[in-house]
Design a protein around this motif. Structure first.
Motif, PDB file in Angstrom:
ATOM      1  N   ARG A   1      12.717   8.318   1.079  1.00 34.90           N
ATOM      2  CA  ARG A   1      12.537   7.394   1.768  1.00 34.90           C
ATOM      3  C   ARG A   1      10.995   7.276   2.292  1.00 34.90           C
ATOM      4  O   ARG A   1      10.497   6.280   2.548  1.00 34.90           O
ATOM      5  N   SER A   2      10.377   8.640   2.177  1.00 35.49           N
ATOM      6  CA  SER A   2       9.053   8.559   2.281  1.00 35.49           C
ATOM      7  C   SER A   2       8.102   7.727   1.357  1.00 35.49           C
ATOM      8  O   SER A   2       7.001   7.491   1.763  1.00 35.49           O
ATOM      9  N   LEU A   3       8.485   7.601   0.074  1.00 38.66           N
ATOM     10  CA  LEU A   3       7.984   6.587  -0.754  1.00 38.66           C
ATOM     11  C   LEU A   3       7.411   5.526  -0.237  1.00 38.66           C
ATOM     12  O   LEU A   3       6.513   4.717  -0.637  1.00 38.66           O
ATOM     13  N   VAL A   4       8.457   4.991   0.602  1.00 37.96           N
ATOM     14  CA  VAL A   4       8.309   3.632   1.166  1.00 37.96           C
ATOM     15  C   VAL A   4       7.658   3.627   2.681  1.00 37.96           C
ATOM     16  O   VAL A   4       6.780   3.078   2.953  1.00 37.96           O
ATOM     17  N   THR A   5       8.258   4.785   3.582  1.00 32.50           N
ATOM     18  CA  THR A   5       7.819   4.590   4.798  1.00 32.50           C
ATOM     19  C   THR A   5       6.418   5.092   4.967  1.00 32.50           C
ATOM     20  O   THR A   5       5.563   4.917   5.985  1.00 32.50           O
ATOM     21  N   THR A   6       5.747   6.208   3.936  1.00 28.00           N
ATOM     22  CA  THR A   6       4.538   6.795   4.113  1.00 28.00           C
ATOM     23  C   THR A   6       3.333   5.618   4.036  1.00 28.00           C
ATOM     24  O   THR A   6       2.691   5.678   4.946  1.00 28.00           O
ATOM     25  N   PRO A   7       3.491   4.798   3.170  1.00 31.35           N
ATOM     26  CA  PRO A   7       2.497   3.978   2.910  1.00 31.35           C
ATOM     27  C   PRO A   7       2.423   2.788   4.314  1.00 31.35           C
ATOM     28  O   PRO A   7       1.425   2.453   4.777  1.00 31.35           O
ATOM     29  N   VAL A   8       3.730   2.522   4.574  1.00 35.48           N
ATOM     30  CA  VAL A   8       3.834   1.528   5.910  1.00 35.48           C
ATOM     31  C   VAL A   8       3.391   2.346   7.343  1.00 35.48           C
ATOM     32  O   VAL A   8       2.836   1.809   8.073  1.00 35.48           O
ATOM     33  N   THR A   9       3.758   3.604   7.048  1.00 40.65           N
ATOM     34  CA  THR A   9       3.377   4.275   8.439  1.00 40.65           C
ATOM     35  C   THR A   9       1.532   4.442   8.423  1.00 40.65           C
ATOM     36  O   THR A   9       1.093   4.504   9.668  1.00 40.65           O
TER      37      THR A   9
ATOM     38  N   ALA B   1      -7.396   1.983   5.209  1.00 43.88           N
ATOM     39  CA  ALA B   1      -5.896   2.768   4.967  1.00 43.88           C
ATOM     40  C   ALA B   1      -6.051   3.413   3.484  1.00 43.88           C
ATOM     41  O   ALA B   1      -6.674   2.782   2.680  1.00 43.88           O
ATOM     42  N   GLN B   2      -5.417   4.420   3.379  1.00 42.90           N
ATOM     43  CA  GLN B   2      -5.344   5.214   2.135  1.00 42.90           C
ATOM     44  C   GLN B   2      -4.451   4.494   1.345  1.00 42.90           C
ATOM     45  O   GLN B   2      -3.026   4.357   1.749  1.00 42.90           O
ATOM     46  N   LYS B   3      -4.625   4.224   0.110  1.00 41.25           N
ATOM     47  CA  LYS B   3      -3.670   3.862  -0.861  1.00 41.25           C
ATOM     48  C   LYS B   3      -2.973   4.998  -1.332  1.00 41.25           C
ATOM     49  O   LYS B   3      -3.532   5.916  -2.095  1.00 41.25           O
ATOM     50  N   ILE B   4      -1.725   5.018  -1.313  1.00 42.90           N
ATOM     51  CA  ILE B   4      -0.986   5.953  -1.821  1.00 42.90           C
ATOM     52  C   ILE B   4      -0.158   5.734  -3.103  1.00 42.90           C
ATOM     53  O   ILE B   4       0.111   6.712  -3.729  1.00 42.90           O
ATOM     54  N   SER B   5       0.421   4.497  -3.349  1.00 42.68           N
ATOM     55  CA  SER B   5       1.044   4.233  -4.607  1.00 42.68           C
ATOM     56  C   SER B   5       0.488   2.890  -5.089  1.00 42.68           C
ATOM     57  O   SER B   5      -0.363   2.275  -4.565  1.00 42.68           O
ATOM     58  N   GLY B   6       0.883   2.611  -6.462  1.00 41.44           N
ATOM     59  CA  GLY B   6       0.443   1.566  -7.193  1.00 41.44           C
ATOM     60  C   GLY B   6       1.399   0.277  -7.051  1.00 41.44           C
ATOM     61  O   GLY B   6       1.230  -0.466  -8.020  1.00 41.44           O
ATOM     62  N   ASP B   7       2.581   0.280  -6.376  1.00 43.50           N
ATOM     63  CA  ASP B   7       3.336  -0.775  -6.338  1.00 43.50           C
ATOM     64  C   ASP B   7       2.901  -1.964  -5.376  1.00 43.50           C
ATOM     65  O   ASP B   7       1.925  -2.029  -5.068  1.00 43.50           O
ATOM     66  N   GLU B   8       4.056  -2.744  -4.881  1.00 45.71           N
ATOM     67  CA  GLU B   8       3.571  -3.675  -4.057  1.00 45.71           C
ATOM     68  C   GLU B   8       3.039  -3.146  -2.729  1.00 45.71           C
ATOM     69  O   GLU B   8       2.205  -3.920  -2.030  1.00 45.71           O
ATOM     70  N   LEU B   9       3.502  -2.055  -2.419  1.00 45.61           N
ATOM     71  CA  LEU B   9       2.802  -1.465  -1.133  1.00 45.61           C
ATOM     72  C   LEU B   9       1.325  -1.195  -1.090  1.00 45.61           C
ATOM     73  O   LEU B   9       0.598  -1.273  -0.332  1.00 45.61           O
ATOM     74  N   GLY B  10       1.114  -0.576  -2.567  1.00 47.59           N
ATOM     75  CA  GLY B  10      -0.271  -0.284  -2.705  1.00 47.59           C
ATOM     76  C   GLY B  10      -0.999  -1.636  -2.933  1.00 47.59           C
ATOM     77  O   GLY B  10      -2.239  -1.548  -2.261  1.00 47.59           O
ATOM     78  N   LEU B  11      -0.456  -2.632  -3.186  1.00 50.80           N
ATOM     79  CA  LEU B  11      -1.057  -3.943  -3.221  1.00 50.80           C
ATOM     80  C   LEU B  11      -1.076  -4.597  -1.970  1.00 50.80           C
ATOM     81  O   LEU B  11      -2.444  -5.048  -1.505  1.00 50.80           O
ATOM     82  N   LEU B  12      -0.618  -4.266  -0.970  1.00 49.23           N
ATOM     83  CA  LEU B  12      -0.495  -4.493   0.226  1.00 49.23           C
ATOM     84  C   LEU B  12      -1.617  -3.913   1.172  1.00 49.23           C
ATOM     85  O   LEU B  12      -2.409  -4.374   1.830  1.00 49.23           O
TER      86      LEU B  12
END
Length: 526
Positions: A192-200, A219-230
């Motif tokens: 769940r940290s894969l989703v919650t960490t970027p949102v947090t 904000a620090q970009k952690i992933s390259g998915d939709e959350l990274g785009l966000l």
């Protein structure tokens, strides 16, 4: 037309989850869906096994009844109850068989009962072969001799085996359910940290910005998915806000300075007004001077590019005469020099022709605009480039194009340059060029696509500058073609850009206001 977003209130059972932290929401969603799926799968497995087991049990007991009935036929025929009872006694191997009775008509002829069983045998029934009730399975089997019915065999079987099987499978399902739920819980807790960490991280940066009003935080970009785009979009939004905040601060500072100047100039208002009037007159004079300068420059470019064509033609002609006159082997070096002169004059002539076309686009036109069919314009442009298109083997596909108000030579130059670039900058594959027009948001959008060598993103804006060439002299050209395209599009109130990557072809897209459309020439949505 602005899109309207409708809001539907959440279901009552969802409302308590709205304010729950996202970590707990994700855990609850993962565990809830996993548990529900496992529970439904377990119930389905147990139910299917119960149905199959009952069916198999019924078939097995019916077969046993037929065998036993055949074995007791002789005893019933010879009226030997002892022999019949002995045959029925062999059924004691079936631990769940409660009683077995043999009837002669409606009279009980022989009986077997499991130890401790006191229930009476059901009477024979003519129609029903077997029946399930809550606790027992009862089977009636006729005893036949040469097709004549001598009596009936009744077997009563308790369903303890069924309930034991259901209990066993239920225990297995519960065990698998609990183990799977535990595994799902542990896996969800790790993932769940894969989703919650970027949102947090976004929530943390939002809180910092809201508290400190410091729009320089990112904000620090952690992933390259939709959350990274966000995160990228959020950082870009902060950049825009920071820029506007800086501009606003500068504007406020300038306003304060202006107010101070106005305060100091309060006692000399008449002088200030006179000075402002003088500045306005000077500004108007400067604007008129700039307008005259622009007209003079355009006129000079037009005249220079037009009048210099004749000296270049003379240089070319006399160079060719020199080649004819001194064409022997001793003057081979002279021929090389003259060939260089001819190449240079040709390039100079092409450059002047493009410069003349560039100047003509911005020049004032006395005659009124006309209805021009862009499909005809594209066809004329292709005819003028027929040799280059034929040599490259290019295939040009043109969809429906509109009729607009304008000047045909402008758009002929536009399409000649776009198609010519697609032909010149081609790759190893056969050239394919598609021209498509659509209409949306009060604009006409025309796309010229090709499958050529493409353009790296860092050059997407540079290529529209005059005399800017990416490939040097390896591919012929003057470097002003795309500048002409941009000048044509901007003259009619539109804009032009390119979408491309190296090795993946190019999409040159330009827009025009739909006010240029001739009435009824283009349907909405085409």
């Amino acid at each position: 037309m602005n899109d309207k977003i409708s809001y539907h209130p959440p279901a009552p059972w969802v409302r308590p989850l709205r304010d729950m932290p996202i970590r707990q929401k994700l855990m609850l969603i993962a565990m809830g869906t996993t548990a529900l799926a496992l529970l439904l799968a377990g119930i389905g497995i147990v139910s299917a096994d119960l149905v199959l087991f009952r069916s198999n049990l019924q078939n097995e007991l019916s077969a046993l009844a037929r065998i036993t009935a055949d074995d007791t036929t002789a005893a019933l025929a010879f009226d030997d109850p002892a022999a019949a009872a002995e045959t029925l006694g062999a059924l004691r191997a079936r631990s769940h068989l409660v009683i077995a009775c043999e009837f002669n008509g409606e009279k009980q002829f022989a009986r077997y009962a499991r130890n401790g069983a006191t229930m009476s045998c059901p009477l024979p029934e003519a129609r029903e072969a077997s029946r399930f009730d809550r606790h027992y399975l009862t089977v009636w089997e006729p005893i036949l001799l040469q097709g004549r019915r001598l009596g009936t065999l009744v077997l009563v079987y308790d369903l303890g085996a069924v309930y034991e099987r259901v209990k066993l499978y239920g225990i297995l399902v519960v065990g698998v359910f609990l183990l799977s739920t535990l595994i799902a819980f542990l896996l969800s807790a790790r993932l769940r940290s894969l989703v919650t960490t970027p949102v947090t991280e976004l929530a943390r940066v939002s809180a910092v910005v809201s508290k400190t009003r410091d729009y320089g935080v990112r904000a620090q970009k952690i992933s390259g998915d939709e959350l990274g785009l966000l995160v990228d979009a959020f950082n870009e939004m902060l950049s825009v806000i920071q820029l506007r905040d800086s501009e606003l601060r500068l504007a406020l500072l300038a306003r304060e300075v202006a107010l101070e100047d106005a305060q100091r100039a309060r006692n000399s208002l008449e002088g200030t007004l006179a000075r402002v009037a003088g500045l306005n007159d000077e500004l108007q004079a400067t604007n008129k001077s700039l307008a005259r300068s622009n007209e003079d420059l355009e006129r000079f470019a037009f005249i220079a590019s037009h009048d210099l064509q004749e000296p270049l033609r003379m240089i070319t002609v006399y160079s060719q005469l020199l080649v004819k006159r001194f064409s022997n082997a001793a003057n081979a070096q002279v021929s090389d020099y003259i060939e260089i002169i001819e190449s240079g004059t040709k390039r100079m002539r092409d450059l002047l022709a493009d410069l003349l076309a560039y100047a003509e686009i911005g020049a004032k036109v006395d005659e009124p605009a006309q209805d021009i069919d862009l499909a005809v314009i594209v066809r004329n442009a292709c005819e003028q480039m027929a040799m280059a298109i034929s040599e490259s083997g290019a295939v040009i596909t043109v969809a429906q194009l509109p009729v607009i108000r304008g000047f045909g030579n402008h758009f002929t130059s536009l399409f000649q340059n776009l198609i010519g670039n697609a032909v010149k900058y081609r790759g190893d594959r056969p050239v394919e060029i598609d021209i498509v027009a659509t209409r949306a948001d009060n604009q006409i959008r025309i796309c010229v696509s090709d499958n050529g060598i493409g353009i790296a993103p860092e050059y997407h804006t540079k290529i529209f500058a005059a005399f800017k060439r990416l490939h040097g002299k390896s591919i012929p050209g003057t470097g002003i073609g795309l500048a002409i395209c941009q000048r044509v599009v901007e003259r009619y109130g539109g804009r032009i850009w390119v979408e491309s990557e190296s090795g993946h072809g190019s999409n040159f897209i330009f827009t025009l206001p739909d006010s240029l459309l001739a009435p009824g020439s283009f349907r909405a949505g085409n």
